[in-house]
Enzyme design. Structure first.
Site, mmCIF file in Angstrom:
data_model
loop_
_atom_site.group_PDB
_atom_site.id
_atom_site.type_symbol
_atom_site.label_atom_id
_atom_site.label_comp_id
_atom_site.label_asym_id
_atom_site.label_seq_id
_atom_site.Cartn_x
_atom_site.Cartn_y
_atom_site.Cartn_z
ATOM 1 N N LYS A 13 0.776 -1.222 0.082
ATOM 2 C CA LYS A 13 0.197 -0.034 0.199
ATOM 3 C C LYS A 13 0.901 1.359 -0.060
ATOM 4 O O LYS A 13 0.803 2.360 -0.832
ATOM 5 C CB LYS A 13 -0.807 -0.062 1.165
ATOM 6 C CG LYS A 13 -1.838 -1.073 1.251
ATOM 7 C CD LYS A 13 -2.783 -1.022 2.422
ATOM 8 C CE LYS A 13 -2.196 -1.108 3.801
ATOM 9 N NZ LYS A 13 -1.403 -2.535 4.082
ATOM 10 N N ARG A 88 -9.618 0.474 9.265
ATOM 11 C CA ARG A 88 -9.121 -0.918 9.440
ATOM 12 C C ARG A 88 -10.162 -1.807 10.189
ATOM 13 O O ARG A 88 -9.759 -2.970 10.596
ATOM 14 C CB ARG A 88 -7.903 -1.013 10.391
ATOM 15 C CG ARG A 88 -6.489 -0.944 9.628
ATOM 16 C CD ARG A 88 -5.460 -0.885 10.652
ATOM 17 N NE ARG A 88 -3.949 -1.708 10.341
ATOM 18 C CZ ARG A 88 -3.164 -0.974 9.657
ATOM 19 N NH1 ARG A 88 -3.204 0.251 9.257
ATOM 20 N NH2 ARG A 88 -2.007 -1.614 9.256
ATOM 21 N N ARG A 127 11.332 -5.510 5.102
ATOM 22 C CA ARG A 127 11.318 -4.083 4.993
ATOM 23 C C ARG A 127 12.195 -3.247 5.464
ATOM 24 O O ARG A 127 12.578 -3.233 6.519
ATOM 25 C CB ARG A 127 9.828 -3.643 5.280
ATOM 26 C CG ARG A 127 9.338 -2.127 5.163
ATOM 27 C CD ARG A 127 7.760 -1.905 4.957
ATOM 28 N NE ARG A 127 7.165 -2.193 6.337
ATOM 29 C CZ ARG A 127 5.954 -2.360 6.693
ATOM 30 N NH1 ARG A 127 5.110 -1.840 5.491
ATOM 31 N NH2 ARG A 127 5.266 -2.630 7.596
ATOM 32 N N ARG A 160 11.481 -1.189 11.030
ATOM 33 C CA ARG A 160 10.293 -0.997 12.123
ATOM 34 C C ARG A 160 10.305 -2.073 12.956
ATOM 35 O O ARG A 160 10.453 -3.170 12.774
ATOM 36 C CB ARG A 160 9.137 -0.797 11.250
ATOM 37 C CG ARG A 160 8.615 0.440 10.664
ATOM 38 C CD ARG A 160 7.534 0.488 9.980
ATOM 39 N NE ARG A 160 6.331 -0.171 10.339
ATOM 40 C CZ ARG A 160 5.229 -0.179 9.701
ATOM 41 N NH1 ARG A 160 5.033 0.407 8.744
ATOM 42 N NH2 ARG A 160 4.085 -0.636 10.300
ATOM 43 N N ARG A 171 0.185 -9.248 13.643
ATOM 44 C CA ARG A 171 -0.606 -8.319 12.698
ATOM 45 C C ARG A 171 -1.311 -8.782 11.516
ATOM 46 O O ARG A 171 -2.386 -8.381 11.246
ATOM 47 C CB ARG A 171 0.509 -7.353 12.155
ATOM 48 C CG ARG A 171 0.921 -6.267 13.294
ATOM 49 C CD ARG A 171 2.322 -5.784 12.873
ATOM 50 N NE ARG A 171 2.477 -4.842 11.619
ATOM 51 C CZ ARG A 171 3.184 -4.789 10.577
ATOM 52 N NH1 ARG A 171 4.646 -5.308 11.113
ATOM 53 N NH2 ARG A 171 3.277 -3.966 9.538
HETATM 54 P P1 ADP Z 1 1.351 -1.819 7.520
HETATM 55 O O1 ADP Z 1 1.935 -0.714 6.579
HETATM 56 O O2 ADP Z 1 2.337 -2.578 7.789
HETATM 57 O O3 ADP Z 1 -0.068 -2.185 7.286
HETATM 58 P P2 ADP Z 1 0.710 0.674 9.443
HETATM 59 O O4 ADP Z 1 1.830 1.631 9.302
HETATM 60 O O5 ADP Z 1 -0.524 1.126 8.463
HETATM 61 O O6 ADP Z 1 1.235 -0.970 8.960
HETATM 62 O O7 ADP Z 1 0.357 0.408 10.718
HETATM 63 C C1 ADP Z 1 1.037 0.110 11.781
HETATM 64 C C2 ADP Z 1 0.479 0.122 13.099
HETATM 65 O O8 ADP Z 1 -0.262 1.430 13.449
HETATM 66 C C3 ADP Z 1 -0.603 -0.997 13.139
HETATM 67 O O9 ADP Z 1 -0.147 -2.226 13.602
HETATM 68 C C4 ADP Z 1 -1.649 -0.459 14.279
HETATM 69 O O10 ADP Z 1 -1.111 -0.699 15.514
HETATM 70 C C5 ADP Z 1 -1.460 1.138 14.092
HETATM 71 N N1 ADP Z 1 -2.537 1.724 12.819
HETATM 72 C C6 ADP Z 1 -2.311 2.323 11.919
HETATM 73 N N2 ADP Z 1 -3.392 2.531 11.129
HETATM 74 C C7 ADP Z 1 -4.407 2.098 12.181
HETATM 75 C C8 ADP Z 1 -5.805 2.072 12.321
HETATM 76 N N3 ADP Z 1 -6.636 2.647 11.187
HETATM 77 N N4 ADP Z 1 -6.561 1.630 13.254
HETATM 78 C C9 ADP Z 1 -5.869 1.134 14.206
HETATM 79 N N5 ADP Z 1 -4.551 1.158 14.478
HETATM 80 C C10 ADP Z 1 -3.910 1.701 13.226
HETATM 81 P P1 ADP Z 2 2.178 -2.030 3.237
HETATM 82 O O1 ADP Z 2 2.050 -0.369 3.190
HETATM 83 O O2 ADP Z 2 1.025 -2.484 2.678
HETATM 84 O O3 ADP Z 2 2.526 -2.581 4.778
HETATM 85 P P2 ADP Z 2 4.746 -1.466 1.773
HETATM 86 O O4 ADP Z 2 4.475 -0.808 0.494
HETATM 87 O O5 ADP Z 2 5.432 -0.989 3.154
HETATM 88 O O6 ADP Z 2 3.312 -2.384 2.187
HETATM 89 O O7 ADP Z 2 5.571 -2.967 1.366
HETATM 90 C C1 ADP Z 2 5.899 -3.859 2.136
HETATM 91 C C2 ADP Z 2 7.370 -4.387 1.623
HETATM 92 O O8 ADP Z 2 7.396 -5.019 0.450
HETATM 93 C C3 ADP Z 2 8.580 -3.172 1.357
HETATM 94 O O9 ADP Z 2 9.603 -3.648 1.831
HETATM 95 C C4 ADP Z 2 8.288 -3.065 0.088
HETATM 96 O O10 ADP Z 2 9.567 -2.366 -0.611
HETATM 97 C C5 ADP Z 2 7.964 -4.573 -0.678
HETATM 98 N N1 ADP Z 2 7.147 -4.321 -1.853
HETATM 99 C C6 ADP Z 2 6.010 -3.512 -1.954
HETATM 100 N N2 ADP Z 2 5.217 -3.975 -3.286
HETATM 101 C C7 ADP Z 2 6.033 -4.852 -3.725
HETATM 102 C C8 ADP Z 2 5.901 -6.057 -4.743
HETATM 103 N N3 ADP Z 2 4.865 -5.824 -5.829
HETATM 104 N N4 ADP Z 2 6.831 -6.900 -4.975
HETATM 105 C C9 ADP Z 2 7.850 -7.204 -3.968
HETATM 106 N N5 ADP Z 2 7.941 -6.457 -2.886
HETATM 107 C C10 ADP Z 2 7.112 -5.476 -2.520
#
Ligand code: ADP
Ligand code: ADP
Ligand code: ZN
Length: 216
Positions: A13, A88, A127, A160, A171
């Site tokens: 995302k 979420r 990541r 992270r 998660r």
């Molecule tokens: P990822 O990119 O791996 O999906 P995020 O950066 O979006 O993770 O979120 C990291 C953490 O922040 C989540 O595991 C949760 O604890 C918190 N968080 C983020 N967005 C939300 C939301 N919309 N509702 C509740 N917790 C959230």
């Molecule tokens: P999210 O925000 O959904 O948690 P991220 O954009 O942070 O996901 O991506 C998670 C990890 O996967 C990062 O290390 C990113 O560089 C890698 N990644 C993202 N898209 C792809 C893809 N299409 N193929 C392989 N690795 C990817």
């Protein structure tokens, strides 16, 4: 244009959002980034959120709904916004519907990026994120030109804390239980577009752009 990126942790995302906000000139609203910023600054919000995030649990709905509501009311969102990581839960999605109704703004599309679990674990544990600008990399799948240095701003990359294997597993379980029901929620509203996220970053980007271009 108001767009939601929906998908499990590690789906890509943030990676797609970086490209999309640039191309479509959208305000980027990532609740995870906002919460990490609050923790870094030591604010009351950060203190409230920290424990949940460290354990891979969701921060309470009222806290995140308040953040997003405030942000959407800022004037720069007039031209459109991209929501990443929010909503979420179904409670958050309903709250967002109310916020948008009060602002008389429609939700245009929910782009759901679908990726299998094995791949998600590999993506999350490799990541790396820029400390300065938040750009996202992967040690193997999307490495920076220079190891541990951001291509865009020269900032230092870090891992992270919640990208450790134990927290990633939690998660993903939280996603399945609390967030996955949103797929049906938005399908029923006829807003859902699902993309196969098990593809190259550029291929996924092209497909999302095709969906957004078809809307205009
Ligand atoms: P990822 O990119 O791996 O999906 P995020 O950066 O979006 O993770 O979120 C990291 C953490 O922040 C989540 O595991 C949760 O604890 C918190 N968080 C983020 N967005 C939300 C939301 N919309 N509702 C509740 N917790 C959230
Ligand atoms: P999210 O925000 O959904 O948690 P991220 O954009 O942070 O996901 O991506 C998670 C990890 O996967 C990062 O290390 C990113 O560089 C890698 N990644 C993202 N898209 C792809 C893809 N299409 N193929 C392989 N690795 C990817
Ligand atoms: Zn950077």
């Amino acid at each position: 244009m108001l767009i939601i990126l929906l998908g499990p942790p590690g789906a890509g995302k943030g990676t797609q959002a970086e490209r999309l906000v640039h191309k479509y000139r959208l305000v980027y609203i990532a609740t995870g980034d906002i919460l990490r910023g609050a923790i870094k600054s030591g604010s009351a919000l950060g203190q409230q959120a920290r424990q949940y995030m460290e354990q891979g649990q969701l921060v309470p709905d009222d806290v995140v709904v308040g953040i997003v509501n405030e942000r959407l009311l800022e004037p720069d969102c007039e031209g459109g916004a991209l929501l990443d990581g929010f909503p979420r839960t179904v409670v958050q999605a309903r709250a967002l519907d109310q916020v948008l109704a009060a602002m008389d703004k429609p939700l245009d599309r929910v782009v759901h990026i679908s990726v299998n679990e094995e791949e998600l674990i590999a993506r999350l544990t490799g990541r790396r994120v820029c400390r300065e600008c938040g750009a996202t990399y992967h040690t193997k799948f999307n490495p920076p030109r220079v190891r541990n240095v951001c291509d865009q701003c020269g900032g230092e990359l870090y891992q992270r804390e919640d990208d450790s294997l134990a927290t990633v597993t939690e998660r993903l379980a939280v996603y399945r239980k609390q967030t996955e029901p949103l797929i049906e929620y938005y399908r029923q509203q006829d807003l859902l577009s699902t993309i196969n996220g098990n593809q190259e970053i550029e291929q996924i980007f092209t497909q999302i752009c095709a969906i957004l271009d078809a809307m205009e």
